[in-house]
Write a protein that holds these residues in place. Sequence first.
Motif, PDB file in Angstrom:
ATOM      1  N   ASP A 122       0.881  -1.050  -0.014  1.00 20.58           N
ATOM      2  CA  ASP A 122      -0.009  -0.078  -0.095  1.00 20.58           C
ATOM      3  C   ASP A 122       0.950   1.159  -0.011  1.00 20.58           C
ATOM      4  N   SER A 125      -0.646   6.529  -2.214  1.00 24.94           N
ATOM      5  CA  SER A 125      -1.746   7.027  -1.731  1.00 24.94           C
ATOM      6  C   SER A 125      -1.981   8.536  -1.291  1.00 24.94           C
ATOM      7  N   ASN A 127      -3.938  12.146  -1.362  1.00 25.26           N
ATOM      8  CA  ASN A 127      -5.155  12.626  -1.089  1.00 25.26           C
ATOM      9  C   ASN A 127      -5.924  13.408  -2.016  1.00 25.26           C
ATOM     10  N   TYR A 312     -10.230   6.899  10.424  1.00 19.24           N
ATOM     11  CA  TYR A 312      -9.339   6.196   9.434  1.00 19.24           C
ATOM     12  C   TYR A 312      -8.921   4.795  10.058  1.00 19.24           C
ATOM     13  N   ASP A 316      -9.175   1.418   7.781  1.00 21.17           N
ATOM     14  CA  ASP A 316      -8.002   0.584   7.423  1.00 21.17           C
ATOM     15  C   ASP A 316      -8.417  -0.994   8.112  1.00 21.17           C
ATOM     16  N   GLN A 340       2.394   8.389  11.084  1.00 21.05           N
ATOM     17  CA  GLN A 340       1.342   7.213  10.891  1.00 21.05           C
ATOM     18  C   GLN A 340       1.829   6.046  11.970  1.00 21.05           C
TER      19      GLN A 340
HETATM   20  N1  ARG Z   1      -3.894   9.041   2.266  1.00 22.58           N
HETATM   21  C1  ARG Z   1      -3.028   8.982   3.479  1.00 22.58           C
HETATM   22  C2  ARG Z   1      -1.962  10.215   3.701  1.00 22.58           C
HETATM   23  O1  ARG Z   1      -1.875  10.686   2.654  1.00 22.58           O
HETATM   24  C3  ARG Z   1      -2.059   7.397   3.140  1.00 22.58           C
HETATM   25  C4  ARG Z   1      -2.727   6.263   3.275  1.00 22.58           C
HETATM   26  C5  ARG Z   1      -1.871   5.062   3.768  1.00 22.58           C
HETATM   27  N2  ARG Z   1      -2.750   3.749   3.514  1.00 22.58           N
HETATM   28  C6  ARG Z   1      -3.522   3.220   4.393  1.00 22.58           C
HETATM   29  N3  ARG Z   1      -4.021   2.246   4.202  1.00 22.58           N
HETATM   30  N4  ARG Z   1      -3.846   3.915   5.551  1.00 22.58           N
HETATM   31  O2  ARG Z   1      -1.642  10.394   4.721  1.00 22.58           O
END
Ligand code: ARG
Length: 566
Positions: A122, A125, A127, A312, A316, A340
């Motif tokens: 993954d 990703s 936004n 969130y 997940d 994260q």
């Molecule tokens: N969209 C998120 C960001 O920009 C990252 C996602 C990562 N993947 C996940 N399965 N949470 O911070």
Amino acid sequence: MINIKLIENILQEILVETVSKLYGKENAEKLFIQETNNPTFGDYQTNYAMINAKVFKKNPRLIAQEIVDNLEKNDVIEKVEIAGPGFINIFLKKSFIENYVLSTGKEKIDFNRDISGDIVIDYSSPNIAKPMHIGHLRSTVIGDAIKRIYTFVGYNVIGDNHLGDWGTQFGKLIVAYERWLDKENYEKNPINELERIYVEFEKKSAENPELLDIARAELKKLQDGDEKNRKLWKEFIDVSMSEYNKIYDRMYIKFDTYYGESFYHDKMGKIIELLKEKNIAEKDQGALVVKFPEESHIPVALVQKSDGAFLYTTSDLACIDFRRKKYNVDRLIYVTDDRQQLHFKQVFAITDMLGWDVKKEHVYFGLMRFADGVFSTRKGNVIKLQDLLDRAKEKVLDILKERNPNDENIDEKAEIIAIGAVKYGDLSQNRTSEVIFDWNKTLSFNANSSVYLQYTYARIQSIFRKANIDKLSNNLSLTTEAEEKLAKTLIKFPEAVLRAADAYKPNLLTDYLFDLAQTFNSFYSSTPILKSTDIELNSRLILCEKTAHILKEGLNLLGIKVLNEM
Ligand code: ARG
């Protein structure tokens, strides 16, 4: 096709046989072979005697001596020496090294891993409706390299772009779109315009909080399936994706799937039910939370707000449930920045509480900063990827023009070199520390850079153009020290790949490739190649060919292209 084993594994098999005979099969399991870091200790070594001294109640040097005395004759090991407290140092036979070099690129490598399960990675990703920033660059580049490396090891790897395509930003965007959109700008540069109106919304809503209520209502309508809002939402995704795809194409990045967060929105209710049913989640002031055992030191995770909204974490969890059912999952890999870490700790801990049997790995990275002041007026994190790539290309063009003003393919070359340099500048650093992006080093022809590796590759191509030989004979004889040193570096490629895979650290591969290029270049400057003849010429050209092969393969695992001429 025949498979070639890792040298570590070949040696392991030989020693395990001896050890089994001496001490029984069950005592041979813990025998590991490592590369040495100093040629006086041989090529490989094992600390088996030392770690088993207590088990056998014997002096480790004595154990080592027994093993050495009972080693069967074989085609691999030239000699063994006992060193220090009981290391067994292993020296390889020259003929073995020669054959191993000859098989490079001809035989598939057997990495000795159970590759029966799928890996889902993954990464990237971004936004939706926001430009990709440097954090997403790191995720994209590191994720892509890990994907390529694991694929090379033999796994079936599924690359998923877990788009941030669902969330509170959409309510705000819909409100802003209807009020402040500049159509012309939007057509020219949709993401920039969406970003602008989003900022506009934040400003206006600070003065007029009523706007927040309107945005919330629009979000609710979207989530309930309102046709007009769905259409707008879809449009935001489409225009964003077409911008992202330009960058992905430019960087040769491909995904297998794009299940964004929205894909899981109707799957979260079931997760909440499951968490309640299994008594994993509990009510806390109207909300639903998961508490972890005290000794884990993980703070409470919120999985549903008091107004019923999911989070969130919930999303997940739904995502993991989906993946484990859809694929024959061996492990899930997540590539994001280190902020994260807590999020994934919580998600993984809940996954374990649910009893879902999957390996999970959060591959996190530090921030990136810029050393030469180019971007220093703005915070590193808001640098747009597009700008970074353009800036790199301009710089490469300047360098190439100076080196060769009449080069016709200069633009194409500059693009390949620039993309490689940006990727390598990231991948060559320890991913968990903060990265300082230094243009001088990144674009240097003689430092640890992709430019240096590409340059070494091109140099070898030029040797072949000059040599004008169609076919080399399958005959390699190592005579000089420089040849032998280069050959010994060449045969360590598979182990370097595996180290990078196991630690999820592409920099372990770049370190190897840099070492190989340096070793090649000192061979090149100390050894006449085209001036030699017969078997010498053939052997040296084989070393050139294999070096080029590994440089190309290694760079390809990092998502970097080579050039025949620089
Ligand atoms: N969209 C998120 C960001 O920009 C990252 C996602 C990562 N993947 C996940 N399965 N949470 O911070």
